[in-house]
Design a protein around this motif. Structure first.
Motif, PDB file in Angstrom:
ATOM      1  N   SER A 149       0.836  -1.205   0.000  1.00 44.42           N
ATOM      2  CA  SER A 149       0.000   0.000   0.000  1.00 44.42           C
ATOM      3  C   SER A 149       0.870   1.255   0.000  1.00 44.42           C
ATOM      4  N   LYS A 150       0.583   2.174  -0.901  1.00 46.40           N
ATOM      5  CA  LYS A 150       1.285   3.462  -0.902  1.00 46.40           C
ATOM      6  C   LYS A 150       1.046   4.200   0.411  1.00 46.40           C
ATOM      7  N   GLU A 151      -0.164   4.075   0.921  1.00 48.88           N
ATOM      8  CA  GLU A 151      -0.490   4.776   2.167  1.00 48.88           C
ATOM      9  C   GLU A 151       0.414   4.325   3.304  1.00 48.88           C
ATOM     10  N   ASP A 152       0.705   3.024   3.357  1.00 48.48           N
ATOM     11  CA  ASP A 152       1.612   2.517   4.391  1.00 48.48           C
ATOM     12  C   ASP A 152       3.011   3.103   4.238  1.00 48.48           C
ATOM     13  N   ILE A 153       3.452   3.217   2.988  1.00 48.37           N
ATOM     14  CA  ILE A 153       4.790   3.777   2.752  1.00 48.37           C
ATOM     15  C   ILE A 153       4.815   5.252   3.138  1.00 48.37           C
ATOM     16  N   GLU A 154       3.780   5.974   2.744  1.00 47.85           N
ATOM     17  CA  GLU A 154       3.735   7.417   3.037  1.00 47.85           C
ATOM     18  C   GLU A 154       3.570   7.685   4.517  1.00 47.85           C
ATOM     19  N   ASP A 155       2.783   6.862   5.215  1.00 49.67           N
ATOM     20  CA  ASP A 155       2.636   7.041   6.663  1.00 49.67           C
ATOM     21  C   ASP A 155       3.969   6.867   7.372  1.00 49.67           C
ATOM     22  N   ARG A 156       4.781   5.972   6.855  1.00 54.91           N
ATOM     23  CA  ARG A 156       6.064   5.666   7.504  1.00 54.91           C
ATOM     24  C   ARG A 156       7.142   6.686   7.144  1.00 54.91           C
ATOM     25  N   PHE A 157       7.144   7.169   5.887  1.00 51.02           N
ATOM     26  CA  PHE A 157       8.278   7.965   5.421  1.00 51.02           C
ATOM     27  C   PHE A 157       7.915   9.371   4.953  1.00 51.02           C
ATOM     28  N   GLY A 158       6.642   9.715   4.941  1.00 48.78           N
ATOM     29  CA  GLY A 158       6.243  11.074   4.607  1.00 48.78           C
ATOM     30  C   GLY A 158       6.622  11.478   3.198  1.00 48.78           C
ATOM     31  N   ALA A 159       7.109  12.734   3.052  1.00 44.65           N
ATOM     32  CA  ALA A 159       7.419  13.288   1.737  1.00 44.65           C
ATOM     33  C   ALA A 159       8.525  12.513   1.027  1.00 44.65           C
ATOM     34  N   ARG A 160       9.391  11.865   1.789  1.00 43.16           N
ATOM     35  CA  ARG A 160      10.468  11.092   1.157  1.00 43.16           C
ATOM     36  C   ARG A 160       9.910   9.917   0.359  1.00 43.16           C
ATOM     37  N   ALA A 161       8.721   9.435   0.739  1.00 49.51           N
ATOM     38  CA  ALA A 161       8.089   8.363  -0.021  1.00 49.51           C
ATOM     39  C   ALA A 161       7.749   8.832  -1.426  1.00 49.51           C
ATOM     40  N   ASP A 162       7.264  10.067  -1.542  1.00 50.35           N
ATOM     41  CA  ASP A 162       6.943  10.605  -2.870  1.00 50.35           C
ATOM     42  C   ASP A 162       8.201  10.715  -3.729  1.00 50.35           C
ATOM     43  N   ALA A 163       9.298  11.187  -3.114  1.00 53.83           N
ATOM     44  CA  ALA A 163      10.558  11.302  -3.849  1.00 53.83           C
ATOM     45  C   ALA A 163      11.020   9.927  -4.330  1.00 53.83           C
ATOM     46  N   PHE A 164      10.866   8.929  -3.480  1.00 50.56           N
ATOM     47  CA  PHE A 164      11.280   7.566  -3.821  1.00 50.56           C
ATOM     48  C   PHE A 164      10.439   7.004  -4.962  1.00 50.56           C
ATOM     49  N   LEU A 165       9.128   7.104  -4.827  1.00 49.39           N
ATOM     50  CA  LEU A 165       8.243   6.516  -5.832  1.00 49.39           C
ATOM     51  C   LEU A 165       8.350   7.229  -7.171  1.00 49.39           C
ATOM     52  N   SER A 166       8.620   8.529  -7.134  1.00 46.97           N
ATOM     53  CA  SER A 166       8.750   9.260  -8.399  1.00 46.97           C
ATOM     54  C   SER A 166       9.958   8.789  -9.202  1.00 46.97           C
ATOM     55  N   ARG A 167      10.946   8.209  -8.535  1.00 46.14           N
ATOM     56  CA  ARG A 167      12.160   7.752  -9.202  1.00 46.14           C
ATOM     57  C   ARG A 167      12.145   6.257  -9.523  1.00 46.14           C
ATOM     58  N   PHE A 168      11.440   5.477  -8.714  1.00 47.32           N
ATOM     59  CA  PHE A 168      11.579   4.028  -8.844  1.00 47.32           C
ATOM     60  C   PHE A 168      10.275   3.293  -9.135  1.00 47.32           C
ATOM     61  N   ALA A 169       9.209   4.003  -9.451  1.00 45.87           N
ATOM     62  CA  ALA A 169       7.947   3.362  -9.829  1.00 45.87           C
ATOM     63  C   ALA A 169       7.534   3.813 -11.225  1.00 45.87           C
ATOM     64  N   SER A 170       7.116   2.871 -12.038  1.00 47.09           N
ATOM     65  CA  SER A 170       6.627   3.149 -13.393  1.00 47.09           C
ATOM     66  C   SER A 170       5.100   3.036 -13.421  1.00 47.09           C
ATOM     67  N   PRO A 171       4.420   3.874 -14.209  1.00 45.43           N
ATOM     68  CA  PRO A 171       2.969   3.717 -14.371  1.00 45.43           C
ATOM     69  C   PRO A 171       2.629   2.328 -14.890  1.00 45.43           C
ATOM     70  N   ALA A 172       1.448   1.848 -14.561  1.00 41.09           N
ATOM     71  CA  ALA A 172       1.064   0.480 -14.920  1.00 41.09           C
ATOM     72  C   ALA A 172       0.642   0.348 -16.373  1.00 41.09           C
ATOM     73  N   PHE A 173       0.316   1.455 -17.043  1.00 41.08           N
ATOM     74  CA  PHE A 173      -0.108   1.357 -18.438  1.00 41.08           C
ATOM     75  C   PHE A 173       0.149   2.672 -19.164  1.00 41.08           C
ATOM     76  N   ASP A 174       0.109   2.581 -20.507  1.00 40.27           N
ATOM     77  CA  ASP A 174       0.280   3.739 -21.392  1.00 40.27           C
ATOM     78  C   ASP A 174       1.582   4.496 -21.127  1.00 40.27           C
ATOM     79  N   THR A 175       2.670   3.771 -21.035  1.00 38.53           N
ATOM     80  CA  THR A 175       3.982   4.391 -20.797  1.00 38.53           C
ATOM     81  C   THR A 175       5.077   3.536 -21.446  1.00 38.53           C
ATOM     82  N   ASN A 176       6.308   4.012 -21.396  1.00 38.93           N
ATOM     83  CA  ASN A 176       7.478   3.258 -21.872  1.00 38.93           C
ATOM     84  C   ASN A 176       7.419   2.985 -23.370  1.00 38.93           C
ATOM     85  N   HIS A 177       6.825   3.884 -24.129  1.00 39.72           N
ATOM     86  CA  HIS A 177       6.613   3.630 -25.557  1.00 39.72           C
ATOM     87  C   HIS A 177       7.901   3.672 -26.369  1.00 39.72           C
ATOM     88  N   SER A 178       8.947   4.276 -25.851  1.00 39.27           N
ATOM     89  CA  SER A 178      10.218   4.289 -26.584  1.00 39.27           C
ATOM     90  C   SER A 178      10.926   2.937 -26.537  1.00 39.27           C
TER      91      SER A 178
END
Length: 718
Positions: free
Chosen positions: A235-264
């Protein structure tokens, strides 16, 4: 005619590089296969099918009490399992789907896994087929086609083994980006430590959930594909509850959208965004398919972020180089001790001219390790099979530092002096034995395979080419100077004779059998299952289990007299390490014969009360005189030395070692003398040798170190 010995502990499908199942249809073009894989990966419910594949191929069962993997060895090392690159290929194509139906829809598609296996096998066959077009079966040589080496490397890199274990990424990542903390805070929103903390939180949660699924399955209960998927999400909520704003920084770098991406990602060897950001964003949850790749990406990706900042690139480049040199130095220091390891050593001519630089220098008795560290990665063009790009990458990562190491060795041999950063002159043995080393911060995929064909080297000592992951494992398993030095020698000796695709296979084989080519073979192939003992140990470390290091055959063997002698010598003056290295080179039967001979000589001295009786035997580097004496006094020591010098001269050896053993003490060794100097013809010395030979009425013959034969004894009452 050459004799090939292929050594494996289990039977399996053909390994990487073999075209399995020649009866299969001719493989289509790589791009055609790629398009079919794309269609499969974007089918409804594909994510849940991939979850099933992960449970089939990437689950390791560990006995927490025994701290070892308990999976069936044949399944564990099967080459039919999908590797990291194949799974990332499926995931990278899956996220290109125009809608979320790959995960929002659950289907009864029983053919997905079979289709995936078939298509990925065909893709591998295509790469192997392309390799075979560069090979002339009549001559056994690669053709001179412009891209021959590139096509061979493409397959070897894509299907090669990994160099690091997961816990190593965690440890090294902290050190790698420690000096870049301010840049990370300003540009990413979190330093490297909280990113690792978040990754550990995610991985621990998933591991706990997967363990629960494992218990359910072990009880005979059925588990659905969606159950597999549910165990791989957090759960993203569990990650954010534990790490706050740093969770957003982490996910923005290491998570890919589940669809309609990576077309290159439009061809098998193009940039795959999921390889860089291996978590899959499902909205309120993240899907964690490959924990290993998550840790690997955290180790690798910040490099690209910082190098893209032109104002900071040079600073990070220096930090990265410092990290590698310091890490290599620290690992080698654990084995050889602080006083024997030096960083950033310069070589001076005539105490003025700076002629060379060694990144890490190890001095231990006669042995000198010259390690050049390099932070050079394999480019995408090289991975795709571009020969020019591969040659350039190989030169920067391996060929150039190897040649730098050789240049430094030549400078030292010609009289250059080694100087530490504080200006202190480092004293080396007058007749050093050198080992060149190339240490890499990142895995150079297939470097073990490619080095045999691409490395341009001089005759003599071959290098070891290890990334930090391998160096860390080797220094943990071979934790004493003599054990590590002997492995370096063995690895160098078999560089062109024993083939394998991973350094861990060589290490595992060495622990079980001693790394050497059997007499009856011209060369040998080691399969991956020989890494089992190393793999068990390192996986236990991944899980944080307390486990003893594996003990090699050379430490387990117990031979009367010899075992006590080796234990004593291993902790003696570093100048005597060569004696152990030479004795390790003998076969078990030869050592047992030597043990019997020494025991007989001891009994003879006790019974006859002779002053001295000595056994002299040749070794790979020169020879050893083992002198048993009645009394431990100056006269006995002088006589033993005379015998040693006689045989050193007679055999034209540069190295000879004298061991003194007094029957009146309980010590394994009562005296040790290395006689190391360049052999020079001298009539006076020759006459003295003849006179001494006449006095002792003895001869000397060359035995085979692999056979239970020995040299003749010298004896006398003088």
């Amino acid at each position: 005619m050459s004799t090939i010995t292929e050594v494996s502990d289990s039977d399996d499908e053909p390994a990487s590089g073999e075209l399995a199942g020649s009866a299969r249809p001719e493989p289509r073009s790589a791009q055609e296969i790629f398009e079919d894989i794309r269609a499969l990966a974007q089918s409804d419910g594909a994510l849940h099918e991939i979850s099933s594949l992960l449970y089939r191929d990437w689950i390791v069962t560990v006995d927490l009490h025994e701290a070892k993997v308990v999976d069936d060895p044949e399944a564990r090392w099967s080459t039919s399992k999908l590797n990291k690159n194949e799974l990332l290929l499926l995931l990278g194509l899956m996220v290109q789907a125009p809608t979320n139906s790959t995960h929002s829809v659950i289907t009864l598609n029983e053919g997905f896994i079979a289709s995936a296996d078939s298509l990925l096998r065909e893709f591998h066959d295509r790469l192997i087929k392309d390799c075979r077009s560069t090979f002339d079966p009549e001559t056994g040589m690669f053709t001179d086609l412009p891209n021959s080496v590139g096509l061979v490397a493409r397959e070897a890199i894509y299907y090669g083994p990994e160099g690091f274990y997961a816990h190593q990424f965690v440890n090294f990542t902290r050190q790698r980006y420690r000096q870049d903390m301010l840049w990370m805070l300003r540009n990413v929103g979190a330093s490297i430590r909280p990113m690792l903390d978040i990754a550990k939180f995610v991985v621990d949660r998933v591991n706990a959930q997967m363990t629960g699924v494992g218990h359910v399955r072990s009880n005979g209960e059925s588990v659905s594909k969606e159950d597999f998927t549910n165990s791989l999400i957090v759960s993203k909520e569990d990650i954010e509850d534990r790490f706050g704003a740093r969770a957003d920084a982490f996910l923005s770098r290491f998570a890919s959208p589940a669809f309609d991406t990576n077309h290159s990602f439009d061809s098998p060897f193009a940039v795959n965004a999921v390889a860089l950001a291996p978590l899959i964003d499902l909205g309120d949850f993240v899907y964690v398919p490959l924990q290993y790749r998550l840790y690997e990406s955290i180790y690798e990706s910040p490099f690209f972020w910082m190098m893209a900042d032109k104002d900071y690139a040079s600073t990070h480049a220096k930090n990265r180089g410092d990290f590698l040199e310091q890490s290599a130095s620290q690992l080698l220091t654990k084995v050889f001790g602080k006083g024997n390891v030096f960083e950033n050593v310069t070589i001076e001519r005539n105490r003025r001219e700076r002629a060379g630089e060694i990144d890490v220098l190890v001095v231990y008795g006669e042995f000198v390790l010259v390690a050049q560290a390099k932070s050079k990665r394999v480019t995408l063009k090289a991975r795709a099979g571009d020969a020019a790009a591969l040659t350039n990458d190989f030169a920067g990562a391996i060929q150039d530092p190897y040649e730098q190491a050789l240049d430094c060795i030549d400078l030292i041999r010609s009289g250059g002096e080694c100087v530490s950063p504080d200006g202190r002159r480092i004293e080396l043995h007058k007749h050093p034995r050198f080992f060149p080393m190339v240490i890499l911060s990142d895995t150079f995929p297939a470097s073990t395979t490619l080095s045999r064909t691409m490395l341009k080297r001089e005759s003599g000592t071959a290098p070891v080419i290890w990334d930090l992951g391998v160096l860390d494992a080797v220094t943990r398993v071979l934790s004493t100077p003599v054990e590590l030095l002997y492995f370096l020698k063995c690895r160098s000796d078999v560089f062109d004779k024993i083939f394998s695709d991973s350094e861990y296979n060589y290490l595992g084989y060495h622990l079980g059998s001693k790394l050497a080519l059997p007499d009856e073979a011209d060369f040998m192939i080691l399969e991956r299952d020989f890494a089992t003992v190393v793999d068990d140990y390192m996986i236990a470390s991944d899980l944080g289990l307390s486990v003893s290091r594996p003990v090699g055959i050379l430490e387990r063997v117990e031979i009367p007299v010899i075992s006590d002698l080796l234990r004593e010598l291993k902790s003696a003056d570093p100048l005597l390490a060569s004696v152990v290295i030479d004795l390790y080179g003998f076969s078990g039967p030869a050592l047992e014969q030597l043990s019997s001979a020494i025991t007989r000589i001891r009994e003879e001295i006790r019974t006859t009360r002779k002053e001295i009786k000595a056994l002299s035997i040749p070794t790979e580097s020169g020879g050893i005189t083992y002198a048993v004496v009645l009394r431990r006094d100056k006269k006995a020591a002088e006589m033993a030395e005379m015998l040693g010098r006689k045989h050193k001269y007679d055999t034209k050896s540069d190295r000879w070692y004298v061991i003194l053993d007094c029957v009146g003490t309980d010590n394994p060794v009562d005296g040790l003398l290395p006689l190391v100097s360049t052999w020079v013809e001298d009539e006076e010395v020759a006459k003295a040798s003849r006179d001494l030979g006449s006095m002792f009425k003895s001869t000397f013959e060359q035995p085979n170190r692999r056979r239970p034969e020995g040299g003749h004894p010298d004896s006398g009452n003088s």
